[in-house]
Design an enzyme around this catalytic site. Structure first.
Site, PDB file in Angstrom:
ATOM      1  N   TYR A  94       6.832  18.900   2.384  1.00 25.31           N
ATOM      2  CA  TYR A  94       6.727  18.725   0.931  1.00 25.31           C
ATOM      3  C   TYR A  94       7.751  19.609   0.210  1.00 25.31           C
ATOM      4  CZ  TYR A  94       4.298  18.977  -3.629  1.00 25.31           C
ATOM      5  OH  TYR A  94       3.956  18.942  -4.955  1.00 25.31           O
TER       6      TYR A  94
ATOM      7  N   GLY B 204      -3.621  10.055 -10.256  1.00 24.19           N
ATOM      8  CA  GLY B 204      -3.729  11.335  -9.561  1.00 24.19           C
ATOM      9  C   GLY B 204      -4.297  12.436 -10.440  1.00 24.19           C
ATOM     10  N   GLN B 205      -4.347  13.633  -9.872  1.00 28.36           N
ATOM     11  CA  GLN B 205      -4.983  14.768 -10.539  1.00 28.36           C
ATOM     12  C   GLN B 205      -4.331  15.071 -11.893  1.00 28.36           C
ATOM     13  OE1 GLN B 205      -4.177  18.579  -8.883  1.00 28.36           O
ATOM     14  NE2 GLN B 205      -6.024  19.540  -9.666  1.00 28.36           N
TER      15      GLN B 205
ATOM     16  N   ASP C 203      -0.073   2.895 -11.422  1.00 34.01           N
ATOM     17  CA  ASP C 203      -0.370   3.503 -10.127  1.00 34.01           C
ATOM     18  C   ASP C 203      -0.234   2.417  -9.063  1.00 34.01           C
ATOM     19  OD1 ASP C 203      -1.586   6.344  -9.323  1.00 34.01           O
ATOM     20  OD2 ASP C 203      -2.312   4.852  -7.898  1.00 34.01           O
ATOM     21  N   ILE C 204      -0.147   2.865  -7.823  1.00 36.47           N
ATOM     22  CA  ILE C 204       0.038   1.895  -6.728  1.00 36.47           C
ATOM     23  C   ILE C 204      -1.190   0.997  -6.558  1.00 36.47           C
ATOM     24  CG2 ILE C 204      -0.759   3.464  -4.892  1.00 36.47           C
ATOM     25  CD1 ILE C 204       1.667   2.334  -3.234  1.00 36.47           C
ATOM     26  N   ARG C 205      -2.339   1.495  -7.005  1.00 37.74           N
ATOM     27  CA  ARG C 205      -3.563   0.694  -6.911  1.00 37.74           C
ATOM     28  C   ARG C 205      -4.179   0.473  -8.289  1.00 37.74           C
ATOM     29  NH1 ARG C 205      -3.561   3.128  -1.955  1.00 37.74           N
ATOM     30  NH2 ARG C 205      -3.896   5.172  -2.887  1.00 37.74           N
TER      31      ARG C 205
ATOM     32  N   GLY D 258       2.062   7.029 -11.093  1.00 41.07           N
ATOM     33  CA  GLY D 258       1.135   7.863 -10.318  1.00 41.07           C
ATOM     34  C   GLY D 258       0.037   8.395 -11.225  1.00 41.07           C
TER      35      GLY D 258
END
Ligand code: SER
Length: 323
Positions: A143, A12-13, A35-37, A9
């Site tokens: 969450y 991300g931020q 990351d997934i992309r 991940g």
């Protein structure tokens, strides 16, 4: 020699800043970002990068084996606002992603795991001010439910299988290098961008909503220091309370107006208000201070002035490049 680290991940931020800090400390090739992309973010592709969906356990295994990974930072998750819109996907990613990584450690394929928890583990029945490490925890957001369940599993894997997992209950994280996405605390990043770009901001939380927050630099330092601490100092294997500063949208407005007097704010609370109202206003992190010497450096005033200064510099540099 320390083995290699995998950050899942990474786009991300938190990921972008954590990868940068880990590579600076341990060497670029020691830290694999994933990351997934695929990504074009320079900080991520200046070293090893893999496309990885953490829900694909075979791919995860292959990448861990290929790079001889010993430590994993699992940052892939849906945050609070996005989770509310897609509960099943949030539960799937936030829980099964964690199981996949904990199982790698249980099966001795890796040695150490970092997994972020959140202030979202607390709920409306939790004491709001100076929320203790151990207290009533009845989260009512999708969450928060996934994070509390995750904390229990981390402790379980540690006790039953000896897994070395370490975790922090992050407050809202505020940074200028990377953008947040899908969180309830994200207003406190966006407000600075819009103050500089437009001189006004429409806030999705009400003026007096107090939430625990932290400058990203502090969060990265906390993350690296809990991971570096000797195992015997990590006495809590669910997740540590972590405090930076606490403020409301009205507090930020005043600080921004000291530098941009014409800045104006309007309030239009949406579904995120209910999430924010269920969370604490401030956090007691004395366990983290005592066990591994944690100490935040940024108060609200310093956070606000740093955000304004750094975002102005960044926007100026970007406008020079695009000219
Ligand atoms: N910052 C997160 C969110 O707002 C909380 O962990 O979702």
């Amino acid at each position: 020699m320390q083995g290699k680290t995998l950050v899942i991940g990474a786009s991300g931020q938190i990921g972008i800043e954590l990868v940068t800090a880990l590579r600076k400390k341990h060497g670029t090739h020691q830290v694999v970002a994933s990351d997934i992309r695929a990504t074009e973010v320079p900080e991520l592709i200046d070293g090893p990068f893999e496309v990885l969906n953490v829900l694909n356990v075979d791919e995860l295994d292959r990448i861990v084996h290929k790079h001889q990974i010993t430590e994993v930072y699992l940052l892939a998750a849906l945050l609070s606002a996005t989770s509310e819109k897609n509960p099943e996907r949030a539960w799937d990613l936030n829980m099964n992603g964690l199981f996949h990584v904990l199982d790698l450690a249980k099966n001795k394929k890796i040695q150490k795991v970092f997994w972020p928890s959140s202030i979202a583990v607390f709920g409306p029945s939790t004491p709001k001010q100076n929320t203790p490490q151990y207290t009533v925890m009845e989260p009512n957001s999708v969450y928060g439910i996934s994070k509390l369940a995750g904390e229990r599993w981390c402790e379980y894997y540690h006790q039953k299988y000896g897994v070395d997992v370490r975790s922090l209950r992050y407050p809202g994280l505020i940074g200028y290098k990377s953008d947040p996405g899908g969180g309830t605390t994200d207003y406190a990043v966006d407000i600075f961008h819009q103050a500089i770009d437009k001189g006004s901001y429409e806030c999705f939380l009400s003026a007096e909503t107090m939430l625990p927050m932290m400058m990203m630099e502090d969060a990265i330092r906390a993350t690296m220091s809990i991971m570096e601490a000797p195992a015997e100092q990590i006495k809590i294997r669910s997740s540590y309370n972590l405090a930076g500063c606490s403020f409301t949208p009205a507090d930020l407005t005043k600080l921004i107006q000291q530098e941009i007097p014409e800045f104006s704010i309007s309030y239009k609370p949406d579904f995120r208000q209910q999430i924010a109202d269920s969370w604490p206003g401030s956090i007691d992190d004395s366990a983290a201070r005592k066990d591994w010497n944690w100490q935040a450096e940024y108060d609200t005033t310093r956070l606000a002035s740093t955000m304004l200064r750094e975002l102005r510099l960044k926007k100026k540099a970007e406008s020079l490049v695009t000219r």
